[in-house]
Enzyme design. Sequence first.
Site, PDB file in Angstrom:
ATOM      1  N   HIS A 106      47.999 -48.782 -26.494  1.00  0.00           N
ATOM      2  CA  HIS A 106      47.156 -47.904 -26.324  1.00  0.00           C
ATOM      3  C   HIS A 106      47.163 -46.676 -26.019  1.00  0.00           C
ATOM      4  O   HIS A 106      46.443 -45.298 -26.186  1.00  0.00           O
ATOM      5  CB  HIS A 106      46.359 -48.818 -25.226  1.00  0.00           C
ATOM      6  N   ASP A 150      37.832 -17.087 -40.364  1.00  0.00           N
ATOM      7  CA  ASP A 150      38.056 -19.135 -40.131  1.00  0.00           C
ATOM      8  C   ASP A 150      38.765 -18.734 -39.274  1.00  0.00           C
ATOM      9  O   ASP A 150      39.556 -17.722 -38.464  1.00  0.00           O
ATOM     10  CB  ASP A 150      38.365 -19.086 -42.165  1.00  0.00           C
ATOM     11  N   TRP A 159      55.113 -45.975 -23.509  1.00  0.00           N
ATOM     12  CA  TRP A 159      54.241 -44.472 -24.540  1.00  0.00           C
ATOM     13  C   TRP A 159      55.193 -44.084 -24.028  1.00  0.00           C
ATOM     14  O   TRP A 159      56.250 -42.604 -25.441  1.00  0.00           O
ATOM     15  CB  TRP A 159      52.935 -43.602 -24.255  1.00  0.00           C
ATOM     16  N   SER A 183      51.922 -32.007 -36.830  1.00  0.00           N
ATOM     17  CA  SER A 183      50.538 -31.398 -37.234  1.00  0.00           C
ATOM     18  C   SER A 183      50.270 -30.426 -35.457  1.00  0.00           C
ATOM     19  O   SER A 183      49.617 -30.114 -35.859  1.00  0.00           O
ATOM     20  CB  SER A 183      49.929 -32.685 -37.230  1.00  0.00           C
ATOM     21  N   SER A 184      50.420 -31.275 -34.996  1.00  0.00           N
ATOM     22  CA  SER A 184      50.232 -30.460 -33.118  1.00  0.00           C
ATOM     23  C   SER A 184      50.962 -28.833 -33.550  1.00  0.00           C
ATOM     24  O   SER A 184      50.127 -28.076 -33.276  1.00  0.00           O
ATOM     25  CB  SER A 184      50.810 -30.771 -31.997  1.00  0.00           C
ATOM     26  N   HIS A 200      55.243 -33.706 -19.124  1.00  0.00           N
ATOM     27  CA  HIS A 200      54.288 -32.894 -17.902  1.00  0.00           C
ATOM     28  C   HIS A 200      53.889 -31.686 -18.731  1.00  0.00           C
ATOM     29  O   HIS A 200      52.411 -31.869 -18.374  1.00  0.00           O
ATOM     30  CB  HIS A 200      55.224 -32.757 -16.441  1.00  0.00           C
ATOM     31  N   GLU A 205      52.765 -31.733 -21.492  1.00  0.00           N
ATOM     32  CA  GLU A 205      50.762 -32.518 -21.807  1.00  0.00           C
ATOM     33  C   GLU A 205      49.852 -32.912 -21.328  1.00  0.00           C
ATOM     34  O   GLU A 205      49.558 -32.499 -21.792  1.00  0.00           O
ATOM     35  CB  GLU A 205      52.181 -33.893 -22.584  1.00  0.00           C
ATOM     36  N   TYR A 254      49.150 -31.147 -18.653  1.00  0.00           N
ATOM     37  CA  TYR A 254      48.277 -29.663 -19.530  1.00  0.00           C
ATOM     38  C   TYR A 254      47.373 -29.783 -20.587  1.00  0.00           C
ATOM     39  O   TYR A 254      46.931 -29.602 -20.478  1.00  0.00           O
ATOM     40  CB  TYR A 254      48.578 -28.752 -18.483  1.00  0.00           C
ATOM     41  N   SER A 257      34.081 -24.484 -18.102  1.00  0.00           N
ATOM     42  CA  SER A 257      34.214 -23.324 -18.066  1.00  0.00           C
ATOM     43  C   SER A 257      33.256 -22.694 -18.531  1.00  0.00           C
ATOM     44  O   SER A 257      32.101 -21.094 -18.156  1.00  0.00           O
ATOM     45  CB  SER A 257      35.146 -22.249 -17.730  1.00  0.00           C
ATOM     46  N   HIS A 286      59.121 -35.037 -10.864  1.00  0.00           N
ATOM     47  CA  HIS A 286      58.652 -35.417 -10.476  1.00  0.00           C
ATOM     48  C   HIS A 286      57.867 -37.575 -10.553  1.00  0.00           C
ATOM     49  O   HIS A 286      57.555 -37.526 -10.121  1.00  0.00           O
ATOM     50  CB  HIS A 286      57.148 -34.969  -9.569  1.00  0.00           C
ATOM     51  N   HIS A 287      58.371 -37.365 -12.262  1.00  0.00           N
ATOM     52  CA  HIS A 287      57.810 -38.751 -13.021  1.00  0.00           C
ATOM     53  C   HIS A 287      59.324 -39.257 -12.625  1.00  0.00           C
ATOM     54  O   HIS A 287      58.840 -40.755 -12.518  1.00  0.00           O
ATOM     55  CB  HIS A 287      57.434 -38.819 -14.064  1.00  0.00           C
ATOM     56  N   THR A 305      44.478 -24.931  -9.271  1.00  0.00           N
ATOM     57  CA  THR A 305      43.753 -25.762  -9.682  1.00  0.00           C
ATOM     58  C   THR A 305      42.231 -25.489  -8.583  1.00  0.00           C
ATOM     59  O   THR A 305      41.618 -25.467  -9.487  1.00  0.00           O
ATOM     60  CB  THR A 305      44.552 -27.581  -9.615  1.00  0.00           C
ATOM     61  N   LYS A 333      40.609 -22.724  -9.817  1.00  0.00           N
ATOM     62  CA  LYS A 333      39.983 -23.553 -10.487  1.00  0.00           C
ATOM     63  C   LYS A 333      38.404 -24.221 -10.094  1.00  0.00           C
ATOM     64  O   LYS A 333      37.233 -23.926 -10.147  1.00  0.00           O
ATOM     65  CB  LYS A 333      40.185 -23.711 -11.471  1.00  0.00           C
ATOM     66  N   ARG A 338      52.925 -51.771 -12.616  1.00  0.00           N
ATOM     67  CA  ARG A 338      52.039 -51.213 -13.745  1.00  0.00           C
ATOM     68  C   ARG A 338      53.094 -52.406 -15.074  1.00  0.00           C
ATOM     69  O   ARG A 338      53.539 -52.700 -15.224  1.00  0.00           O
ATOM     70  CB  ARG A 338      52.759 -50.019 -14.624  1.00  0.00           C
TER      71      ARG A 338
END
Lengths: 38, 533
Positions: free
Chosen positions: B79, B108, B144, B171-172, B255, B257, B259, B270, B304-305, B330, B333, B452
């Site tokens: 998932h 293009d 994951w 790809s990314s 991390h 990722e 963002y 925006s 922090h993870h 943040t 924003k 979890r």
Amino acid sequence: MTRGDIDRRSSVRRTTIILVAVAAAFYFGFILIGVLRA
Amino acid sequence: MVTAAAELEKDHDHHGPAKGIGRWLFTTNHKDIGTLYLLFSLVMFFVGGAMALVIRSELMTPGLQFVHPEFFNQMTTMHALIMVFGAVMPAFVGLANWMIPLMIGAPDMALPRMNNWSFWILPVAFSILLSTLFMPGGAPASGWTMYPPLVLQTGDAFPFLIFSVHLMGLSSIMGAINIIVTILNMRAPDMWLLKMPMFVWTWLITAYLLIAVMPVLAGAVTMLLTDQFFGTSFFLAAGGGDPVMFQHIFWFFGHPEVYIMILPAFGVVSEIIPTFSRKPLFGHDSMVYAASCIAFLSFIVWAHHMFTVGMPLSGQLFFMFATMLIAVPTGVKIFNWVATMWRGAMTFETPMLFSLAFVFLFTIGGFSGLMLAVAPADIQYHDSYFVVAHFHYVLVPGSIFALMAAAYFWLPKWTGHMYSESAGRLHFWTSAIFVNLTFFPMHFLGLAGMPRRIPDYPTQFADFNWMASVGALGFGLSQLIFVYVLLTAKKGARATDRVWEAPRGLEWTVPSPAPYHTFTTPPKARIEEESFK
């Protein structure tokens, strides 16, 4: 002005090469960190 | 020579798309490729969503009901991988493909053939990943994050997992290179950098993040592969390796990722809030600096993870305060979005509703993120449902709502017709109610101590789990309304070129639906802006 008037090929090629080099540096750089730490 | 080139150009501009399947297989047109990305991500959204429903069905009541615990773990892992790499990221790349050339006045993407490759690698990668469900030992089940040594216990699926992650990364990276090269080289003559729309700016920053961190993930999984099959010990303690090093490398990718999945969402919001507030975006330049600041900070907060793995006090303090610092840009924003709406002539069409919900609900996810940043508190929250609540608030009413907002906002430009506003609003309200019913109770479950990634739990957690499962089922069904909107998208009234009352940007100067080829003659960005005053 038409698209034919502007030749962006060299700047496109240069930017692409730089970005590919950066990506490759991160890939091999972090594997190198792994090698040095292991 | 120039005349000949111009003649060729003229001929080129007049041909339409190729016929049949070949159009989609071999297309180099940014609009076609954008459509492919968006449709692919929608399919993956439903595949990943079906897995979420397996998880929530199992957790609806205490005890083991429907699936084997090992399959439950496969579902949580798949998932996450599918939603992150198959749904959210490709959806934003699809939006980038469709809208960036239109927004900057380019004909293009700069590298159209690579663009085709970037997309077509994805279905291959996800076919490989999904095929692992049918392999001996089943799909990957270690989460994951693919932490060793657990991930090395994966069965036959392991090399296929690694290969598919490599393909997704490739790809990314190719997509990100294309976006940066396009933005830096293909802008209309009068569109200097700080004049670019926020969606383009946030994607430029996101693309730099992608180029910096996707190779790091690729490097990490390459080392996993060599540990498993080639006798190395990067992460194997028995061979002198360090499993915690994987966590550091993974989160150096992981991390930013986060963002990567939220900065383009900021860009979408925006664009939408000023349109439906009938005011220019408040503090455009400060938004650019805030997004750049967030991107920079995302590289120095990864640990922090992993507060619970043990680290020196100085390390805990550094990562704690650096993480809290992200609240500042943040906050800039959020303030600017609110200031844009202040005294605006607001209307509440579906894109605006999703954007407003984004601002409110993403902020809830941001606040719970601040709570998790507090190192001593995180030791308690870690690996609990509080974390699940936090990141789902950031990703579902955050990224997914922004994607929905973007789809409704630009759909008339893509199809040339207005979608059903009543169906759109029904989609919004059901989604907004059920998303909160799903994820808000998870805060309480986490604070009460529910871990979890477990298929069963003590009866004390039964009520909130039941609520979350009912919410998840409702949220899943709500998304069928979106499918209905898409299927009937060409049945509504004809859309005007500008579609909305007060849109800004070059994309609204081309006809609706956008022609197959646009901006073969570069527009004058300044003149276009004047026309909207």
